[in-house]
Design an enzyme around this catalytic site. Sequence first.
Site, PDB file in Angstrom:
ATOM      1  N   GLY A  45       0.786  -1.230   0.000  1.00 27.50           N
ATOM      2  CA  GLY A  45       0.000   0.000   0.000  1.00 27.50           C
ATOM      3  C   GLY A  45       0.820   1.284   0.000  1.00 27.50           C
ATOM      4  CD  GLU A 100       2.379   0.840   7.085  1.00 27.53           C
ATOM      5  OE1 GLU A 100       1.887   1.060   5.958  1.00 27.53           O
ATOM      6  OE2 GLU A 100       2.295  -0.254   7.653  1.00 27.53           O
ATOM      7  CG  ASP A 101      -0.673   2.261   3.035  1.00 29.68           C
ATOM      8  OD1 ASP A 101      -0.119   1.749   4.026  1.00 29.68           O
ATOM      9  OD2 ASP A 101      -1.496   1.643   2.344  1.00 29.68           O
ATOM     10  CG  ASP A 104      -7.624   0.382  10.490  1.00 35.00           C
ATOM     11  OD1 ASP A 104      -8.307   1.143  11.184  1.00 35.00           O
ATOM     12  OD2 ASP A 104      -8.113  -0.592   9.897  1.00 35.00           O
ATOM     13  CB  VAL A 154      -9.842   5.220   2.321  1.00 40.59           C
ATOM     14  CG1 VAL A 154     -10.758   6.250   2.941  1.00 40.59           C
ATOM     15  CG2 VAL A 154      -8.811   4.733   3.346  1.00 40.59           C
ATOM     16  CG  ASP A 160      -5.661  -3.698  -1.359  1.00 41.55           C
ATOM     17  OD1 ASP A 160      -5.272  -3.218  -0.272  1.00 41.55           O
ATOM     18  OD2 ASP A 160      -5.964  -4.895  -1.492  1.00 41.55           O
ATOM     19  NE  ARG A 166      -2.295  -3.158  -3.939  1.00 42.94           N
ATOM     20  CZ  ARG A 166      -2.335  -3.332  -2.625  1.00 42.94           C
ATOM     21  NH1 ARG A 166      -2.233  -2.294  -1.829  1.00 42.94           N
ATOM     22  NH2 ARG A 166      -2.483  -4.540  -2.107  1.00 42.94           N
TER      23      ARG A 166
HETATM   24  C1  PRP Z   1      -2.327  -1.927   5.410  1.00 42.66           C
HETATM   25  C2  PRP Z   1      -1.329  -0.798   5.620  1.00 42.66           C
HETATM   26  C3  PRP Z   1      -0.640  -1.171   6.881  1.00 42.66           C
HETATM   27  C4  PRP Z   1      -1.689  -1.932   7.648  1.00 42.66           C
HETATM   28  C5  PRP Z   1      -2.279  -1.027   8.681  1.00 42.66           C
HETATM   29  O1  PRP Z   1      -1.711  -2.983   4.738  1.00 42.66           O
HETATM   30  O2  PRP Z   1      -0.430  -0.697   4.549  1.00 42.66           O
HETATM   31  O3  PRP Z   1       0.502  -1.962   6.665  1.00 42.66           O
HETATM   32  O4  PRP Z   1      -2.714  -2.324   6.726  1.00 42.66           O
HETATM   33  O5  PRP Z   1      -3.294  -1.676   9.386  1.00 42.66           O
HETATM   34  P1  PRP Z   1      -3.250  -1.834  10.961  1.00 42.66           P
HETATM   35  O6  PRP Z   1      -2.868  -0.519  11.549  1.00 42.66           O
HETATM   36  O7  PRP Z   1      -4.664  -2.233  11.300  1.00 42.66           O
HETATM   37  O8  PRP Z   1      -2.261  -2.925  11.293  1.00 42.66           O
HETATM   38  P2  PRP Z   1      -2.534  -4.214   4.169  1.00 42.66           P
HETATM   39  O9  PRP Z   1      -2.523  -5.329   5.165  1.00 42.66           O
HETATM   40  O10 PRP Z   1      -3.870  -3.755   3.682  1.00 42.66           O
HETATM   41  O11 PRP Z   1      -1.625  -4.701   2.945  1.00 42.66           O
HETATM   42  P3  PRP Z   1      -1.227  -3.888   1.621  1.00 42.66           P
HETATM   43  O12 PRP Z   1      -0.378  -2.724   2.064  1.00 42.66           O
HETATM   44  O13 PRP Z   1      -0.451  -4.865   0.812  1.00 42.66           O
HETATM   45  O14 PRP Z   1      -2.491  -3.436   0.955  1.00 42.66           O
END
Ligand code: PRP
Length: 186
Positions: A45, A100-101, A104, A154, A160, A166
């Site tokens: 991400g 980080e993107d 959450d 989002v 994604d 993406r």
């Molecule tokens: C997303 C994002 C962080 C994580 C945050 O990755 O890039 O790494 O979730 O979530 P959290 O704070 O609840 O741990 P994702 O698992 O969606 O994988 P991706 O980046 O490959 O889409």
Amino acid sequence: MSPHDDVEEILLDTETIASRVAELGAQLTADFGDRDPVLVSVLKGSLVFLADLIRAMEMPVSIDLMEVSSYGSGTETSGQVRILKDLSGPIEGRHVIVVEDIIDTGLTLNYLLKYLADKAPASVRIVCLLDKPARRLAEIPIDYRGFTIPDRFVIGYGLDYDERYRNLPYIGVLKPAVYAGAPPEG
Ligand code: PRP
């Protein structure tokens, strides 16, 4: 059939993101100017954010990429993280900037910060584009934050749903009809 059709609302448009990323790049340049930091980004991400952020940093930087996945499934998040791709170089004694993107629940970074700390870096700072505090389970010290966003699902600018969207050049809210049923995690 365009991915734009599945967007309910644009939360952050292209210009808004670009101007905030430029500000973050300028802040990082001011703070890390001569420290030769390594930006550790978490795939997939963060890819788009990283690409724009490094071009807003007017200083020498290096990058390293990790990929992790959460063991949690469905609506359960275990906090256990599996490393799919590890760092390619040592970070001992280096100034690390984790890119980080989105943060959450915070569980991914909570794990990653401990993992990185074990490798004896000189310092670790966190820059995230999106902070979604409503679902936070682990407290994360965010040093540089792009935007605080509400608890909505989002997509775009790297983020994604089911590996799609993406490539949208903005951050949007996914139409609920696309995932029909329980809202996806994240
Ligand atoms: C997303 C994002 C962080 C994580 C945050 O990755 O890039 O790494 O979730 O979530 P959290 O704070 O609840 O741990 P994702 O698992 O969606 O994988 P991706 O980046 O490959 O889409």
